[in-house]
Design a protein around this motif. Structure first.
Motif, PDB file in Angstrom:
ATOM      1  N   HIS A  38       3.751 -16.182 -13.201  1.00  0.00           N
ATOM      2  CA  HIS A  38       2.670 -16.930 -13.840  1.00  0.00           C
ATOM      3  C   HIS A  38       3.218 -18.239 -14.392  1.00  0.00           C
ATOM      4  O   HIS A  38       3.965 -18.245 -15.362  1.00  0.00           O
ATOM      5  CB  HIS A  38       2.017 -16.094 -14.947  1.00  0.00           C
ATOM      6  N   GLU A  39       2.852 -19.336 -13.746  1.00  0.00           N
ATOM      7  CA  GLU A  39       3.271 -20.679 -14.172  1.00  0.00           C
ATOM      8  C   GLU A  39       2.036 -21.438 -14.656  1.00  0.00           C
ATOM      9  O   GLU A  39       0.907 -20.996 -14.457  1.00  0.00           O
ATOM     10  CB  GLU A  39       3.855 -21.448 -12.971  1.00  0.00           C
ATOM     11  N   GLU A  40       2.262 -22.585 -15.227  1.00  0.00           N
ATOM     12  CA  GLU A  40       1.160 -23.503 -15.513  1.00  0.00           C
ATOM     13  C   GLU A  40       0.609 -24.007 -14.184  1.00  0.00           C
ATOM     14  O   GLU A  40       1.362 -24.072 -13.217  1.00  0.00           O
ATOM     15  CB  GLU A  40       1.652 -24.688 -16.354  1.00  0.00           C
ATOM     16  N   PRO A  41      -0.634 -24.394 -14.063  1.00  0.00           N
ATOM     17  CA  PRO A  41      -1.659 -24.349 -15.100  1.00  0.00           C
ATOM     18  C   PRO A  41      -2.346 -22.986 -15.180  1.00  0.00           C
ATOM     19  O   PRO A  41      -2.292 -22.211 -14.232  1.00  0.00           O
ATOM     20  CB  PRO A  41      -2.662 -25.392 -14.583  1.00  0.00           C
ATOM     21  N   GLY A  48      13.506 -14.056  -5.049  1.00  0.00           N
ATOM     22  CA  GLY A  48      13.164 -14.819  -6.252  1.00  0.00           C
ATOM     23  C   GLY A  48      11.871 -15.622  -6.135  1.00  0.00           C
ATOM     24  O   GLY A  48      11.461 -16.258  -7.103  1.00  0.00           O
ATOM     25  N   TYR A  49      11.224 -15.579  -4.972  1.00  0.00           N
ATOM     26  CA  TYR A  49       9.963 -16.327  -4.783  1.00  0.00           C
ATOM     27  C   TYR A  49       8.760 -15.391  -4.885  1.00  0.00           C
ATOM     28  O   TYR A  49       8.798 -14.267  -4.385  1.00  0.00           O
ATOM     29  CB  TYR A  49       9.965 -17.049  -3.434  1.00  0.00           C
ATOM     30  N   TYR A  50       7.690 -15.901  -5.494  1.00  0.00           N
ATOM     31  CA  TYR A  50       6.523 -15.075  -5.832  1.00  0.00           C
ATOM     32  C   TYR A  50       5.311 -15.389  -4.968  1.00  0.00           C
ATOM     33  O   TYR A  50       4.982 -16.567  -4.740  1.00  0.00           O
ATOM     34  CB  TYR A  50       6.127 -15.304  -7.299  1.00  0.00           C
ATOM     35  N   SER A  51       4.639 -14.313  -4.556  1.00  0.00           N
ATOM     36  CA  SER A  51       3.351 -14.460  -3.872  1.00  0.00           C
ATOM     37  C   SER A  51       2.361 -13.501  -4.520  1.00  0.00           C
ATOM     38  O   SER A  51       2.764 -12.465  -5.063  1.00  0.00           O
ATOM     39  CB  SER A  51       3.492 -14.192  -2.377  1.00  0.00           C
ATOM     40  N   GLY A  87      -8.088 -15.800 -16.026  1.00  0.00           N
ATOM     41  CA  GLY A  87      -8.179 -16.763 -14.931  1.00  0.00           C
ATOM     42  C   GLY A  87      -7.009 -16.665 -13.984  1.00  0.00           C
ATOM     43  O   GLY A  87      -6.263 -15.684 -13.988  1.00  0.00           O
ATOM     44  N   GLY A  88      -6.869 -17.709 -13.185  1.00  0.00           N
ATOM     45  CA  GLY A  88      -5.748 -17.783 -12.258  1.00  0.00           C
ATOM     46  C   GLY A  88      -4.587 -18.527 -12.902  1.00  0.00           C
ATOM     47  O   GLY A  88      -4.591 -18.781 -14.112  1.00  0.00           O
ATOM     48  N   HIS A  89      -3.622 -18.899 -12.070  1.00  0.00           N
ATOM     49  CA  HIS A  89      -2.363 -19.413 -12.620  1.00  0.00           C
ATOM     50  C   HIS A  89      -1.546 -20.100 -11.544  1.00  0.00           C
ATOM     51  O   HIS A  89      -1.675 -19.796 -10.358  1.00  0.00           O
ATOM     52  CB  HIS A  89      -1.568 -18.230 -13.184  1.00  0.00           C
ATOM     53  N   GLY A  90      -0.669 -20.986 -11.991  1.00  0.00           N
ATOM     54  CA  GLY A  90       0.359 -21.500 -11.100  1.00  0.00           C
ATOM     55  C   GLY A  90       1.244 -20.341 -10.690  1.00  0.00           C
ATOM     56  O   GLY A  90       1.346 -19.335 -11.394  1.00  0.00           O
ATOM     57  N   MET A 139       0.969 -25.520  -6.714  1.00  0.00           N
ATOM     58  CA  MET A 139       0.570 -24.248  -6.098  1.00  0.00           C
ATOM     59  C   MET A 139      -0.040 -23.355  -7.172  1.00  0.00           C
ATOM     60  O   MET A 139       0.535 -23.187  -8.240  1.00  0.00           O
ATOM     61  CB  MET A 139       1.784 -23.564  -5.482  1.00  0.00           C
ATOM     62  N   PHE A 140      -1.219 -22.804  -6.870  1.00  0.00           N
ATOM     63  CA  PHE A 140      -1.900 -21.958  -7.862  1.00  0.00           C
ATOM     64  C   PHE A 140      -2.798 -20.958  -7.155  1.00  0.00           C
ATOM     65  O   PHE A 140      -2.994 -21.030  -5.938  1.00  0.00           O
ATOM     66  CB  PHE A 140      -2.702 -22.827  -8.844  1.00  0.00           C
ATOM     67  N   THR A 141      -3.340 -20.020  -7.936  1.00  0.00           N
ATOM     68  CA  THR A 141      -4.232 -19.014  -7.358  1.00  0.00           C
ATOM     69  C   THR A 141      -5.691 -19.370  -7.645  1.00  0.00           C
ATOM     70  O   THR A 141      -6.017 -19.922  -8.689  1.00  0.00           O
ATOM     71  CB  THR A 141      -3.968 -17.611  -7.930  1.00  0.00           C
ATOM     72  N   ILE A 142      -6.547 -19.033  -6.693  1.00  0.00           N
ATOM     73  CA  ILE A 142      -7.998 -19.045  -6.918  1.00  0.00           C
ATOM     74  C   ILE A 142      -8.389 -17.574  -6.910  1.00  0.00           C
ATOM     75  O   ILE A 142      -8.278 -16.909  -5.869  1.00  0.00           O
ATOM     76  CB  ILE A 142      -8.745 -19.846  -5.831  1.00  0.00           C
TER      77      ILE A 142
END
Ligand code: MF3
Ligand code: CO
Length: 262
Positions: free
Chosen positions: A189-192, A115-118, A180-183, A211-214
């Motif tokens: 895909h979460e905020e922000p 259930g955890y995303y990477s 763009g990227g995302h939480g 936690m978010f992506t660059i």
């Protein structure tokens, strides 16, 4: 916190801040995510089809008891995105797309474990790549590294955005604006939503636990893009010039940052 809200900043809700138990779960997911891209890196070569990259991702992901997050995500029909040359993102792996010398390719891999995303992506250069194209790939990687350096607890997401677009523009490249990227972490895909065209002091407050992506998409030519009207997924540069992207998954900590996947 209240002070930042009065100043007009978005302050992340507590639900976006990862607990230690969640971070542990997300890191296990990221181990599989990283292993996929490592394996692609070992095997990718000229004459290989991008469908074979999809096979490698399936093999590593299912082999580890995980699930490829893209598969069936809003109708996406494959386990990974493979975007070649002027493809900006969301490229479909295909038996018909055969890698040849001079190609650059982004492999964007997203993984669900318990259930955890990477989520992370890398560029691969095939054979002899033209110097300007190689520079695009390298500068895009530097953009991510500079964005990471500018990411600090109690700073702002715009500090990262400024570092990314400044470096791209200094090198004569442009930054895609619409995507763009995302939480990420508890969901795909979460905020922000993460822009790379922001400036210092703007955008969300970087609270430890966020936690978010660059993952900037950098174009050699203009930033204009279009989406394939046939499948509504694959995105290309309008001018047909190459585009590059690297993606890392970052956790804001009390003292700095931690790269969770890359
Ligand atoms: N991996 C992409 C990202 O970085 C998401 C692609 S959506 C998919 O956000 F459906 F194509 F996987
Ligand atoms: Co992503």
């Amino acid at each position: 916190m209240f002070k930042y809200m009065l100043e007009g900043h978005t302050v992340p809700p507590r639900s976006l801040l990862k607990t230690p138990a969640q971070i542990e779960g997300i890191k296990k997911s990221a181990e599989v995510n990283i292993a996929c891209l490592d394996e692609v890196g070992k095997r990718i070569c000229e004459e290989m089809s991008t469908k074979e990259i999809n096979d490698i991702v399936n093999e590593v992901t299912y082999g580890a008891g995980a699930i490829p997050a893209p598969l069936n995500y809003e109708g996406f029909p494959y386990s990974v995105c493979t975007s070649v040359n002027d493809q900006v993102c969301h490229g479909f792996p295909s038996e018909k797309v055969i890698l040849k010398s001079g190609d650059i390719i982004n492999v964007d891999c997203s993984t669900i474990l318990n259930g955890y995303y990477s989520d992370s992506s890398r560029m691969y250069m095939i054979g002899d790549v033209a110097p300007e194209t190689k520079k695009l790939v390298e500068v895009t990687k530097e953009c991510v590294e500079l964005g990471l350096k500018a990411t600090k607890p109690w700073g702002f997401l715009g500090d990262m955005g400024e570092a990314v677009h400044t470096h791209a523009e200094e090198n004569g490249f442009s930054v895609v604006k619409e995507i763009g990227g995302h939480g990420v972490g508890n969901d795909f895909h979460e905020e922000p939503w993460v822009s790379y065209n922001t400036n210092r002091g703007e955008d969300m407050l970087l609270v430890p636990g966020l936690m978010f992506t660059i993952e900037p998409m950098i174009n050699m030519g203009s930033d204009a893009i279009y989406t394939d009207g046939g499948n509504n997924w694959e995105v290309y540069t309008l001018d047909g010039k190459p585009s590059a992207q690297w993606e890392i998954q970052v956790l804001v900590t009390e003292t700095g940052t931690e790269v969770i996947s890359y």
